[in-house]
Design a protein around this motif. Structure first.
Motif, PDB file in Angstrom:
ATOM      1  N   THR A   1      -7.131 -22.356 -11.629  1.00  0.00           N
ATOM      2  CA  THR A   1      -8.631 -22.033 -11.831  1.00  0.00           C
ATOM      3  C   THR A   1      -8.858 -21.125 -12.859  1.00  0.00           C
ATOM      4  O   THR A   1     -10.026 -20.875 -13.555  1.00  0.00           O
ATOM      5  N   GLY A   2      -7.868 -20.230 -13.364  1.00  0.00           N
ATOM      6  CA  GLY A   2      -8.035 -19.125 -14.061  1.00  0.00           C
ATOM      7  C   GLY A   2      -8.375 -17.851 -13.627  1.00  0.00           C
ATOM      8  O   GLY A   2      -8.879 -16.854 -14.360  1.00  0.00           O
ATOM      9  N   VAL A   3      -8.574 -17.589 -12.601  1.00  0.00           N
ATOM     10  CA  VAL A   3      -9.182 -16.390 -11.792  1.00  0.00           C
ATOM     11  C   VAL A   3      -8.014 -15.751 -10.733  1.00  0.00           C
ATOM     12  O   VAL A   3      -8.282 -15.537  -9.649  1.00  0.00           O
ATOM     13  N   PRO A   4      -7.002 -15.583 -11.197  1.00  0.00           N
ATOM     14  CA  PRO A   4      -5.980 -14.761 -10.367  1.00  0.00           C
ATOM     15  C   PRO A   4      -6.097 -13.280 -10.297  1.00  0.00           C
ATOM     16  O   PRO A   4      -5.463 -12.644  -9.531  1.00  0.00           O
ATOM     17  N   VAL A   5      -7.218 -12.789 -11.107  1.00  0.00           N
ATOM     18  CA  VAL A   5      -7.479 -11.430 -11.086  1.00  0.00           C
ATOM     19  C   VAL A   5      -8.823 -11.126 -10.775  1.00  0.00           C
ATOM     20  O   VAL A   5      -9.670 -11.995 -11.170  1.00  0.00           O
ATOM     21  N   LEU A   6      -9.419 -10.011 -10.407  1.00  0.00           N
ATOM     22  CA  LEU A   6     -10.547  -9.508 -10.540  1.00  0.00           C
ATOM     23  C   LEU A   6     -10.788  -8.409 -11.328  1.00  0.00           C
ATOM     24  O   LEU A   6     -10.048  -7.320 -11.390  1.00  0.00           O
ATOM     25  N   ASP A   7     -11.583  -8.166 -12.381  1.00  0.00           N
ATOM     26  CA  ASP A   7     -12.209  -7.176 -13.025  1.00  0.00           C
ATOM     27  C   ASP A   7     -12.163  -5.758 -12.351  1.00  0.00           C
ATOM     28  O   ASP A   7     -11.840  -4.609 -12.877  1.00  0.00           O
ATOM     29  N   THR A   8     -12.928  -6.011 -11.023  1.00  0.00           N
ATOM     30  CA  THR A   8     -12.945  -4.770 -10.212  1.00  0.00           C
ATOM     31  C   THR A   8     -12.284  -5.172  -9.249  1.00  0.00           C
ATOM     32  O   THR A   8     -12.879  -5.928  -8.086  1.00  0.00           O
ATOM     33  N   PRO A   9     -11.028  -4.583  -8.957  1.00  0.00           N
ATOM     34  CA  PRO A   9     -10.520  -4.791  -7.580  1.00  0.00           C
ATOM     35  C   PRO A   9     -11.314  -4.693  -6.414  1.00  0.00           C
ATOM     36  O   PRO A   9     -12.138  -3.675  -6.387  1.00  0.00           O
ATOM     37  N   LEU A  10     -11.047  -5.313  -5.078  1.00  0.00           N
ATOM     38  CA  LEU A  10     -11.720  -5.000  -3.807  1.00  0.00           C
ATOM     39  C   LEU A  10     -10.890  -3.712  -3.093  1.00  0.00           C
ATOM     40  O   LEU A  10      -9.708  -3.697  -3.139  1.00  0.00           O
ATOM     41  N   THR A  11     -11.731  -3.040  -2.360  1.00  0.00           N
ATOM     42  CA  THR A  11     -11.072  -2.189  -1.328  1.00  0.00           C
ATOM     43  C   THR A  11     -10.580  -2.795  -0.298  1.00  0.00           C
ATOM     44  O   THR A  11     -10.894  -4.134  -0.011  1.00  0.00           O
ATOM     45  N   PRO A  12      -9.595  -2.509   0.635  1.00  0.00           N
ATOM     46  CA  PRO A  12      -9.182  -3.192   1.661  1.00  0.00           C
ATOM     47  C   PRO A  12     -10.086  -3.728   2.569  1.00  0.00           C
ATOM     48  O   PRO A  12     -10.343  -4.932   3.188  1.00  0.00           O
TER      49      PRO A  12
ATOM     50  N   ALA B   1      -3.024  -9.159 -10.499  1.00  0.00           N
ATOM     51  CA  ALA B   1      -3.194 -10.495  -9.366  1.00  0.00           C
ATOM     52  C   ALA B   1      -3.026  -9.774  -8.251  1.00  0.00           C
ATOM     53  O   ALA B   1      -3.642 -10.155  -7.198  1.00  0.00           O
ATOM     54  N   PHE B   2      -1.763  -9.321  -8.092  1.00  0.00           N
ATOM     55  CA  PHE B   2      -1.519  -8.715  -6.798  1.00  0.00           C
ATOM     56  C   PHE B   2      -2.233  -7.433  -6.451  1.00  0.00           C
ATOM     57  O   PHE B   2      -2.165  -7.103  -5.104  1.00  0.00           O
ATOM     58  N   ALA B   3      -2.925  -6.734  -7.365  1.00  0.00           N
ATOM     59  CA  ALA B   3      -3.523  -5.769  -7.246  1.00  0.00           C
ATOM     60  C   ALA B   3      -5.126  -5.971  -6.923  1.00  0.00           C
ATOM     61  O   ALA B   3      -6.039  -5.233  -7.322  1.00  0.00           O
ATOM     62  N   ALA B   4      -5.554  -7.344  -6.933  1.00  0.00           N
ATOM     63  CA  ALA B   4      -6.852  -7.559  -6.599  1.00  0.00           C
ATOM     64  C   ALA B   4      -7.434  -7.106  -5.344  1.00  0.00           C
ATOM     65  O   ALA B   4      -8.633  -6.698  -5.243  1.00  0.00           O
ATOM     66  N   ILE B   5      -6.464  -6.369  -4.569  1.00  0.00           N
ATOM     67  CA  ILE B   5      -6.949  -5.500  -3.492  1.00  0.00           C
ATOM     68  C   ILE B   5      -6.111  -4.327  -3.667  1.00  0.00           C
ATOM     69  O   ILE B   5      -5.001  -4.310  -3.713  1.00  0.00           O
ATOM     70  N   THR B   6      -6.893  -3.312  -3.782  1.00  0.00           N
ATOM     71  CA  THR B   6      -6.494  -2.118  -4.223  1.00  0.00           C
ATOM     72  C   THR B   6      -7.104  -0.885  -3.400  1.00  0.00           C
ATOM     73  O   THR B   6      -8.220  -0.741  -3.301  1.00  0.00           O
ATOM     74  N   PRO B   7      -6.288  -0.109  -2.736  1.00  0.00           N
ATOM     75  CA  PRO B   7      -4.794  -0.243  -2.285  1.00  0.00           C
ATOM     76  C   PRO B   7      -4.659  -1.268  -1.683  1.00  0.00           C
ATOM     77  O   PRO B   7      -5.474  -2.031  -0.689  1.00  0.00           O
ATOM     78  N   LEU B   8      -3.239  -2.013  -1.424  1.00  0.00           N
ATOM     79  CA  LEU B   8      -2.753  -2.902  -0.740  1.00  0.00           C
ATOM     80  C   LEU B   8      -3.114  -2.575   0.606  1.00  0.00           C
ATOM     81  O   LEU B   8      -2.595  -1.514   1.027  1.00  0.00           O
ATOM     82  N   PRO B   9      -3.539  -3.487   1.353  1.00  0.00           N
ATOM     83  CA  PRO B   9      -3.861  -3.057   2.911  1.00  0.00           C
ATOM     84  C   PRO B   9      -2.625  -3.074   3.771  1.00  0.00           C
ATOM     85  O   PRO B   9      -1.610  -3.560   3.510  1.00  0.00           O
ATOM     86  N   ASP B  10      -2.716  -2.340   5.009  1.00  0.00           N
ATOM     87  CA  ASP B  10      -1.696  -2.117   5.833  1.00  0.00           C
ATOM     88  C   ASP B  10      -1.690  -3.600   6.601  1.00  0.00           C
ATOM     89  O   ASP B  10      -2.553  -3.754   7.332  1.00  0.00           O
ATOM     90  N   GLU B  11      -0.464  -4.226   6.532  1.00  0.00           N
ATOM     91  CA  GLU B  11      -0.158  -5.546   7.079  1.00  0.00           C
ATOM     92  C   GLU B  11      -0.049  -5.519   8.650  1.00  0.00           C
ATOM     93  O   GLU B  11      -0.071  -6.494   9.427  1.00  0.00           O
ATOM     94  N   ASN B  12       0.076  -4.321   9.019  1.00  0.00           N
ATOM     95  CA  ASN B  12       0.389  -4.102  10.361  1.00  0.00           C
ATOM     96  C   ASN B  12      -0.884  -3.340  11.115  1.00  0.00           C
ATOM     97  O   ASN B  12      -0.908  -3.442  12.417  1.00  0.00           O
ATOM     98  N   ASP B  13      -1.925  -3.448  10.291  1.00  0.00           N
ATOM     99  CA  ASP B  13      -3.027  -3.017  10.770  1.00  0.00           C
ATOM    100  C   ASP B  13      -3.965  -4.035  11.747  1.00  0.00           C
ATOM    101  O   ASP B  13      -4.246  -5.263  11.040  1.00  0.00           O
ATOM    102  N   PRO B  14      -4.350  -3.908  12.885  1.00  0.00           N
ATOM    103  CA  PRO B  14      -4.889  -4.841  13.531  1.00  0.00           C
ATOM    104  C   PRO B  14      -6.168  -5.779  12.888  1.00  0.00           C
ATOM    105  O   PRO B  14      -6.481  -6.882  13.127  1.00  0.00           O
ATOM    106  N   ALA B  15      -6.921  -4.787  12.067  1.00  0.00           N
ATOM    107  CA  ALA B  15      -8.017  -5.305  11.164  1.00  0.00           C
ATOM    108  C   ALA B  15      -7.372  -6.386  10.319  1.00  0.00           C
ATOM    109  O   ALA B  15      -8.241  -7.413   9.915  1.00  0.00           O
ATOM    110  N   TYR B  16      -6.373  -6.081   9.767  1.00  0.00           N
ATOM    111  CA  TYR B  16      -5.695  -7.198   8.756  1.00  0.00           C
ATOM    112  C   TYR B  16      -5.209  -8.334   9.492  1.00  0.00           C
ATOM    113  O   TYR B  16      -5.503  -9.393   9.173  1.00  0.00           O
ATOM    114  N   LEU B  17      -4.832  -8.188  10.847  1.00  0.00           N
ATOM    115  CA  LEU B  17      -4.341  -9.406  11.712  1.00  0.00           C
ATOM    116  C   LEU B  17      -5.642 -10.169  11.972  1.00  0.00           C
ATOM    117  O   LEU B  17      -5.315 -11.292  12.016  1.00  0.00           O
ATOM    118  N   THR B  18      -6.644  -9.553  12.227  1.00  0.00           N
ATOM    119  CA  THR B  18      -7.875 -10.129  12.788  1.00  0.00           C
ATOM    120  C   THR B  18      -8.590 -11.097  11.423  1.00  0.00           C
ATOM    121  O   THR B  18      -9.269 -12.038  11.664  1.00  0.00           O
TER     122      THR B  18
END
Length: 406
Positions: free
Chosen positions: A125-136, A252-269
């Protein structure tokens, strides 16, 4: 390490490799399951359910991994999510050669009007990045992500090249499915895949299941190559590329900055089809077994539990993208939504298709060997392309099948 579970006669090499992962490869807690011709032939687990320092502080480190322990599987989720558009195509509800903008008009902005559905699945698709990363918080709200990728200008002409959409795959896939079906992708998976097949697999973990999920942590990878014979030598490694803040890898990996806590219940939900799935090893193996053949105990009337018709199976594992990956640096191979067997991600054989997860977990199917494979771990190793623990298990499966003349 006291490995629990059973293996069928002839699959003892898998048990040996699994035990060796704990002894030599830094395993903390894990499970591996193998289906062959729809029947379970390997069902192993061991170690502790919680693997990090926070668990030590709360005294939870001694809680053992059990057969029912589930785990965040990171990018293994992409392979589960990919089944949704393929099944929608199989049912006549989605045209893989249709333009994404036909289903999602806002997506046509900034030069994306010719992007095809198959481009999303093939990481073209050509959109692996975001010019403005998202917050968690924005990444998890179900609105900001789709809006951001719809507005994003491609970093290469869509359809002309490929690069791993590490994070943006979440919003590309989830919004396309919502526009086509009126359901979230997590709900669709629950209603059309997990419940009919009896899978402990969720994209959007129900609150009542949280107690089953192991806590994850990063652990050191063992020294040495991930797998013998990995000869691909790019100009720089994915780890080196990730350290460059201007690289597509890092962005690409920093499209979410900072990276979310994968143990956080909000992330799991949340429903993040790029990375947020939760599953047992049995559910992953059973899912892949169902893609290629019937499951005798499946609670569904569709083809005895088989998900993919022969033509859909061919689409899933026919090469769509191959060569140097603009994001992962190494050469990668993709079918429609699935990684294919190759040096960067060795699977069982040339016809295998599936998806690894950063840090270790792996799910795949091999139609020729009639195999569905699932491995999950809570000790997330960094800095490796093909995880040494998963690869040891795959080699053991290959050894077992060779000894049986398969």
């Amino acid at each position: 390490m006291d490995v629990q579970g059973t293996v069928a006669d002839g699959f003892e090499p898998v048990r040996d490799a699994f035990a060796e992962n704990f002894a030599r490869r830094g395993e903390r807690g894990a499970a591996v399951v193998l289906y062959r011709e729809g029947e379970k032939v390997v069902d192993l687990w061991g170690g502790t359910k919680h693997a990090d320092d926070a668990a030590e502080e709360t005294g939870e480190t001694g809680e053992p991994w059990t057969r029912d322990t589930a785990q965040v599987v990171r990018s293994v989720t992409k392979g589960v999510a990919a089944a949704v558009p393929l099944l929608l195509h199989q049912r006549g509800q989605l045209d893989l050669d249709g333009r994404v903008g036909t289903y999602w008009p806002e997506f046509k902005a900034n030069g994306k009007e010719r992007v095809l559905v198959r481009h999303l699945l093939g990481h073209r698709t050509g959109v692996p990045v975001l010019d403005t990363p998202l917050t968690p918080d924005e990444a998890l709200d179900g609105i900001s992500g789709p809006r951001a990728v719809a507005a994003q200008r491609p970093v290469w002409e869509p359809g002309t090249d490929h690069g791993y959409h590490a994070q943006t795959y979440s919003w590309l896939m989830s919004e396309l499915v919502r526009r086509v079906t009126g359901r979230t992708i997590g709900r669709w998976i629950a209603e059309e895949i997990s419940r009919p097949l009896g899978l402990d697999l969720w994209l959007g973990l129900p609150e009542e299941q949280r107690g089953r999920v192991g806590r994850i942590t990063s652990v050191e990878a063992p020294a040495g190559p991930a797998t013998p014979g990995l000869r691909l030598r790019p100009k720089r490694s994915v780890t080196e590329a990730y350290q460059d803040p201007e690289s597509l890898t890092r962005r690409a990996f920093a499209a979410i900055t900072p990276l979310p806590d994968e143990n956080d219940p909000a992330y799991l939900t949340a429903e993040l089809p790029a990375s947020g799935g939760v599953a047992t090893a049995d559910a992953l193996a059973r899912f892949y077994a169902a893609l290629i053949g019937p499951l005798p105990s499946a609670r569904t009337a569709r083809a005895g539990g088989r998900l993919f018709a022969p033509g859909t199976l061919t689409l899933a594992r026919t090469e769509e993208s191959a060569g140097p990956d603009r994001v992962l640096v190494v050469g990668t191979r993709f079918g429609l939504g699935y990684m294919l067997h190759g040096p960067a991600s060795p699977l069982l054989g040339p016809g295998s298709f599936g998806h690894p997860g950063r840090g270790g977990s792996l799910g795949f199917a091999d139609p020729e060997a009639r195999i569905g494979f699932g491995y999950v771990t809570n000790g997330m190793q960094r800095g490796v392309t093909a995880d040494p623990r998963a690869q040891a298990l795959v080699r053991a499966v290959r050894t077992a099948l060779a000894a049986q003349g398969a």
